[in-house]
Design an enzyme around this catalytic site. Structure first.
Site, PDB file in Angstrom:
ATOM      1  N   GLU A  89       0.826  -1.202   0.000  1.00 29.85           N
ATOM      2  CA  GLU A  89       0.000   0.000   0.000  1.00 29.85           C
ATOM      3  C   GLU A  89       0.865   1.260   0.000  1.00 29.85           C
ATOM      4  OE1 GLU A  89      -4.127  -1.391   2.115  1.00 29.85           O
ATOM      5  OE2 GLU A  89      -2.431  -1.020   3.450  1.00 29.85           O
ATOM      6  N   CYS A 102       3.615   8.617   1.182  1.00 35.16           N
ATOM      7  CA  CYS A 102       4.137   7.637   2.139  1.00 35.16           C
ATOM      8  C   CYS A 102       4.266   6.310   1.408  1.00 35.16           C
ATOM      9  CB  CYS A 102       3.185   7.521   3.329  1.00 35.16           C
ATOM     10  SG  CYS A 102       3.659   6.269   4.544  1.00 35.16           S
ATOM     11  N   CYS A 109       6.178  -7.055   6.922  1.00 32.55           N
ATOM     12  CA  CYS A 109       7.295  -6.613   7.753  1.00 32.55           C
ATOM     13  C   CYS A 109       7.612  -7.700   8.772  1.00 32.55           C
ATOM     14  CB  CYS A 109       6.942  -5.314   8.478  1.00 32.55           C
ATOM     15  SG  CYS A 109       8.303  -4.621   9.453  1.00 32.55           S
ATOM     16  N   CYS A 113       6.388  -5.324  15.435  1.00 28.70           N
ATOM     17  CA  CYS A 113       5.941  -4.323  16.409  1.00 28.70           C
ATOM     18  C   CYS A 113       4.473  -4.582  16.740  1.00 28.70           C
ATOM     19  CB  CYS A 113       6.135  -2.919  15.854  1.00 28.70           C
ATOM     20  SG  CYS A 113       7.869  -2.528  15.501  1.00 28.70           S
ATOM     21  N   CYS A 116       1.392  -2.393  15.294  1.00 24.14           N
ATOM     22  CA  CYS A 116       1.420  -2.034  13.878  1.00 24.14           C
ATOM     23  C   CYS A 116       0.761  -3.133  13.053  1.00 24.14           C
ATOM     24  CB  CYS A 116       2.866  -1.830  13.427  1.00 24.14           C
ATOM     25  SG  CYS A 116       3.040  -1.523  11.650  1.00 24.14           S
ATOM     26  N   CYS A 333      -1.071   6.112  10.137  1.00 21.81           N
ATOM     27  CA  CYS A 333       0.170   5.500  10.600  1.00 21.81           C
ATOM     28  C   CYS A 333      -0.112   4.206  11.357  1.00 21.81           C
ATOM     29  CB  CYS A 333       0.908   6.487  11.501  1.00 21.81           C
ATOM     30  SG  CYS A 333       2.515   5.917  12.046  1.00 21.81           S
TER      31      CYS A 333
END
Length: 356
Positions: A89, A102, A109, A113, A116, A333
């Site tokens: 994205e 962004c 990933c 985390c 996230c 975010c």
């Protein structure tokens, strides 16, 4: 070997690819693709036979799956499908006289985390430099189509993935965004959860881009929970790497801090954060936690965020509360996950729920 895409080729590669063409063809292609933002079919200065060859041998990498626009029209989220089926994205954020893109550096990933959505979905694969660059090219076209048209002035590597875990392709993209798309180094920000080898490599490069560190905790115990890579690269080592980056580039480092209710939003947390920021003259970005399906914890209240910000300001820290955009389309975010299911994680238990 994977077939290269249209934007994978740098100027040297184009010279080899077009060795049987007049040398000015490279300039025509670069001017059309990067300066004017045109698609291949629109490069009418090229012979039709050459355009057909380029489309056949150098396809674009990003296939549009969805393009969602926020209720106020200021944020657009693109969901792309890559070769092999991976999805990533990109987010375009419009401002009155400019735009920011962004971009993602990986599909998924591996950093894990807890808060996230990308980390909750896991890692799929690295993006090539061309796949990273094409995100900027495609988003810039959409920005130029707005009324009034917007110029993309800022690029942030804060989408899906850990840029430092894909350093070679990330840095190749950074250099070409700077050189070919003429976006200045001070307008390019690379974010990391704290991969020290990548920070050190970036400090040694000639292009002094901005460094943003996703910090979120000012002590190792809590950061180990929120950002598991901290177990390998603990805070003091990370601060040393940030100091080295600041000394080498003269670029102020920024710390990103997701405000999580009863986890890292106490006054004592602000004071500990100030202790890390002061020696570096770092800028702090406070980000009220955005909801994700795998993390059942809410963001800090407005009162907590305000008190936290005021304490940092009292201690002489430059701090900004980041504008939250696109939450209703999962474009804010920490919300990017390209449609993947999130793996639920436990909330940190260390913090007392009592407010100070």
């Amino acid at each position: 070997m994977t077939q290269p895409s249209l934007y994978d080729l740098d100027r040297s590669d184009w010279g080899e690819f077009l060795s049987d063409e007049p040398k000015f063809r490279v300039d025509q292609i670069f001017n059309g693709l990067y300066h004017q933002g045109k698609e291949l079919d629109e490069l009418t200065s090229l012979p039709q036979t050459l355009r057909a060859r380029l489309k056949s041998e150098l396809p674009t990498a990003l296939q549009t799956v969805t393009q969602q626009v926020s209720d106020n029209g200021e944020t657009t989220k693109f969901l792309w499908q890559l070769s092999g089926g991976a999805r990533v994205e990109t987010v375009l954020m419009l401002y009155p006289d400019r735009a920011t893109v962004c971009i993602s550096s990986q599909a998924g990933c591996a950093m894990g985390c807890s808060f996230c959505a990308t980390g909750q979905a896991g890692f799929e694969r690295q993006l090539s430099a061309g796949e990273i660059i094409e995100q900027v090219v495609r988003a810039r076209r959409v920005a130029a189509e707005q009324q009034p048209p917007r110029r993309v002035s800022n690029i942030v590597f804060m989408g899906m993935g850990e840029p430092m875990a894909n350093f070679d392709n990330t840095w190749a993209a950074v250099q070409r965004i700077h050189d070919d798309m003429e976006i200045g180094a001070r307008h390019i920000t690379v974010s990391t959860v704290g991969l020290i080898p990548g920070i050190n490599r970036m400090a040694a490069e000639a292009l002094p881009v901005n460094l943003a560190v996703s910090l979120h905790a000012a002590d190792d115990e809590l950061r180990n929970e929120l950002v598991p890579i901290n177990r390998k690269y603990p805070l003091q080592d990370l601060m040393d790497a940030c100091a080295n980056y600041f000394a080498a580039t003269h670029r102020r480092v920024s710390f990103e801090w997701a405000m999580i209710h009863d986890v890292n939003d106490r006054i004592s947390d602000a004071q500990a954060l100030a202790g890390l920021a002061q020696p570096l003259r770092a800028h702090i970005n406070l980000i009220p936690l955005n909801p994700t399906p795998g993390y059942a914890v809410r963001g800090s209240s407005r009162n907590r965020v305000r008190a936290f910000r005021e304490e940092l300001e009292r201690l002489g820290i430059n701090v900004t509360v980041r504008d939250t955009r696109g939450t209703e389309i999962d474009a804010a975010c920490g919300q990017l996950r390209a449609g993947h299911e999130a793996t639920p994680v436990n909330r940190p238990q260390r913090r007392s729920p009592l407010a100070e």
